[in-house]
Scaffold this active site. Structure first.
Site, short mmCIF file in Angstrom:
data_model
loop_
_atom_site.label_atom_id
_atom_site.label_comp_id
_atom_site.label_asym_id
_atom_site.label_seq_id
_atom_site.Cartn_x
_atom_site.Cartn_y
_atom_site.Cartn_z
N ASP A 60 0.94 -1.46 -0.08
CA ASP A 60 -0.14 0.26 -0.07
C ASP A 60 0.84 0.79 0.20
OD1 ASP A 60 -2.77 0.13 0.82
OD2 ASP A 60 -2.07 2.37 1.30
N ASP A 88 4.07 3.38 -4.28
CA ASP A 88 3.06 3.50 -5.30
C ASP A 88 3.44 2.36 -6.26
OD1 ASP A 88 2.42 5.24 -6.96
OD2 ASP A 88 3.78 6.84 -6.56
N VAL A 89 2.05 2.09 -6.59
CA VAL A 89 2.41 0.91 -7.32
C VAL A 89 2.47 1.81 -9.47
CG1 VAL A 89 1.58 -0.53 -6.44
CG2 VAL A 89 0.33 0.55 -7.37
N ASN A 115 -5.63 -4.24 -7.23
CA ASN A 115 -6.66 -3.73 -6.11
C ASN A 115 -7.06 -2.61 -6.31
OD1 ASN A 115 -8.63 -3.62 -3.88
ND2 ASN A 115 -7.55 -2.55 -3.64
N TYR A 187 -13.96 7.19 -13.68
CA TYR A 187 -13.77 5.13 -13.05
C TYR A 187 -14.50 4.11 -14.18
CZ TYR A 187 -14.58 2.28 -8.67
OH TYR A 187 -14.66 1.29 -7.99
#
Length: 205
Positions: A60, A88-89, A115, A187
């Site tokens: 996370d 930080d993906v 996710n 989104y």
């Protein structure tokens, strides 16, 4: 036509029953924390994977949130079941470090749960800020590609199982891309992108 002529195994009509156990498997869950002590999608996924027997790498951007998830898992399923990583993906280096840490700690990688996601900036296509739009796509879509970029080669090291292959990638999406009606254009748009990207990623693993 006989199974011999089709080159099928003799027991193809009675295949091995899949197991619900994930014992010996290793999973990464991105966005595994939660802003509260409640259960969000990432935390729930991490806990359920641990319950099924997997070791879990909880990543996370907020390390405290990930640590809370790890504490919940380890207190119920035993110390060392899960570990937390701050990452930080949207950054390739952090994604690589996450996969490398899974391999260093547990020796393999079998499951990736992408996710991480944000609602994104408000506004229609006419109103939305392009810079904020691009940032939202980095979090919601590019991060999935970056994690897969490093996870897939790690999974390819595994011995291929006749039922589960060498690994599994789960991309969390939403029905917003199907029903619309949201004031946030990003989104539902990135939800469609995730749904359309499943087949090529599945082919790789």
């Amino acid at each position: 036509m006989s199974s011999d002529k089709l080159n099928l195994p003799a027991d193809h009509l009675n295949p091995r029953r899949p197991s619900h156990s994930l014992s010996g498997r290793v999973a990464i869950v991105t966005g595994a924390g939660s802003q509260s002590n409640g259960i969000g999608n990432g935390r729930a996924a991490a806990i359920l994977l641990a319950e099924a027997g997997a070791h879990v790498v909880c990543t996370d951007i907020n390390l405290d949130w990930a640590n809370t998830t790890v504490s919940m898992i380890n207190s119920e399923f035993g110390d060392g079941t899960a570990v937390a990583i701050q990452a930080d993906v949207t950054k390739a280096a952090d994604c690589k470090r996450t996969v490398d840490e899974a391999l260093r700690r547990f020796g393999r990688l079998d499951i990736l749960v992408n996710n991480v996601g944000v609602g994104g900036p408000h506004g229609t296509a006419v109103e939305v800020d392009p810079k904020q739009w691009a940032q939202g796509l980095e979090v919601n879509v590019t991060s999935m590609m970056l994690m897969a970029k490093f996870a897939v080669p790690a999974m390819e090291r595994n011995k291929r199982d006749e039922l589960s292959g060498r690994g599994a990638i789960v991309n969390i999406a939403s029905i917003a891309g199907l029903i619309g009606g949201t004031p946030v254009l990003l989104y539902p748009t990135n939800t469609i992108a995730l749904k359309r990207d499943r087949k090529p990623v599945r082919t790789e693993t």
